[in-house]
Design an enzyme around this catalytic site. Structure first.
Site: not given
Length: 312
Positions: A66, A89, A167, A212, A271
């Site tokens: 993270r 990832r 990201h 978001d 991103e």
């Protein structure tokens, strides 16, 4: 022990995971874990960390790391049938010893080429052969560049389609004092409102609550202005039409087990992504997506940072 190559060092990171260290002559550096092909650190000449790594980041496969720059491939979020953000990832990448020619910053030799190919589990969930090659480079001015090349290597003649994002978690002094320039008047999908489409109204994006949003058909340059640090991040991108802006704020942060409760105050995700129009490749075709990040000092002008100078 670190093993030195001409352009990078190979060392052991947290929990014994292999990582690459890139160093530039003026003490700037970047670190990349082979787990996830994941950039976890990017520092300037003063040793200041420019990326945000979660205070509760878990460096233990198969949990993705993270913070830093996770890669979302072959799926962004839940735009498809795979696990959220796909599998790139949380796979072990290899150092690519014989990459195809790719121009690098001529004044810097701090770069590494990585490669990912699908394993058996990947082919069960996403039955497509591919080569994902990525060059991570640290330039002479401290800029960090990630260049991804994804090729369809299917032998059955079938095309495949994917969505993608870098990201990136930027480290900021105080999320309430940060503004994002370059996305004004653009349409976006609001992930907090069932991805309903809206048009951005403000002259800059500022943050007072959970955000978001997927901004569509975005310019190749976006600026993140950090008033307190008098620093501006400049995001330059190619092959990536969209831009996601995310901050979980306090309530959402408490529901994310590998994110510290207070982390949201010092992070902002902007991103570079390809989401609204997924990429389709026929066998033999290749897609290229490039991200360049730089951090430049900002000066105050009438009490405000002047983003126009940055974006010109």
């Amino acid at each position: 022990m670190a093993t030195e190559h001409p352009s990078f060092e190979l060392a052991k990171g947290i929990n014994g995971l292999d990582k690459i260290i890139l160093r530039e002559s003026r003490n700037r550096s970047a670190e990349v874990y082979l787990y996830g092909g994941h950039v976890t650190s990017w520092t300037n000449e003063n040793g200041e960390e420019l990326l945000h790594l979660s205070s509760k980041a878990i460096f233990k496969p198969p949990k993705p790391i993270r913070g830093g720059i996770p890669l979302c491939f072959p799926q962004f979020s839940n735009f498809g049938t795979l696990e959220s953000h796909g599998f790139a990832r949380n796979r072990i990448w290899e150092v690519d010893a014989s990459p195809p020619p790719l121009p690098t910053n001529s004044s810097s030799n701090a770069f590494v080429d990585l490669i990912l190919r699908p394993n058996e589990d990947d082919l069960k969930s996403w039955p497509h052969n591919f080569e994902f090659r990525m060059r991570i480079a640290l330039g002479s001015e401290g800029e960090l560049t990630l260049t991804s090349r994804i090729r369809n290597t299917n032998s059955d003649g079938k095309p495949f389609t994917f969505t993608f994002a870098y990201h990136t978690y930027f480290s900021v002094s105080d999320i309430s004092e940060v503004r994002v320039e370059g996305l004004e008047t653009l349409d976006y999908l609001d992930n907090l409102k069932n991805r309903e489409r809206f048009t951005e109204q403000g002259d800059a994006i500022t943050f007072e609550s959970e955000t978001d949003k997927i901004y569509l058909s975005t310019p190749t340059k976006i600026a993140i202005l950090d008033h307190e640090k008098k620093r501006t991040f400049v995001v330059r991108k190619d092959g990536l039409a969209d831009a996601v802006v995310w901050n979980p704020w306090d309530k959402r942060s408490k529901t994310i087990s590998d994110l510290g409760d207070e982390d949201y105050k010092h992070m902002l995700c902007v991103e570079a992504a390809a989401i609204e129009r997924p990429i389709t490749l026929k066998p033999g075709e290749e897609w290229k997506g490039r991200l360049e990040l730089s951090a430049v000092p900002s000066s105050y002008s009438s009490g405000q940072l002047d983003p126009k100078k940055v974006l010109e």
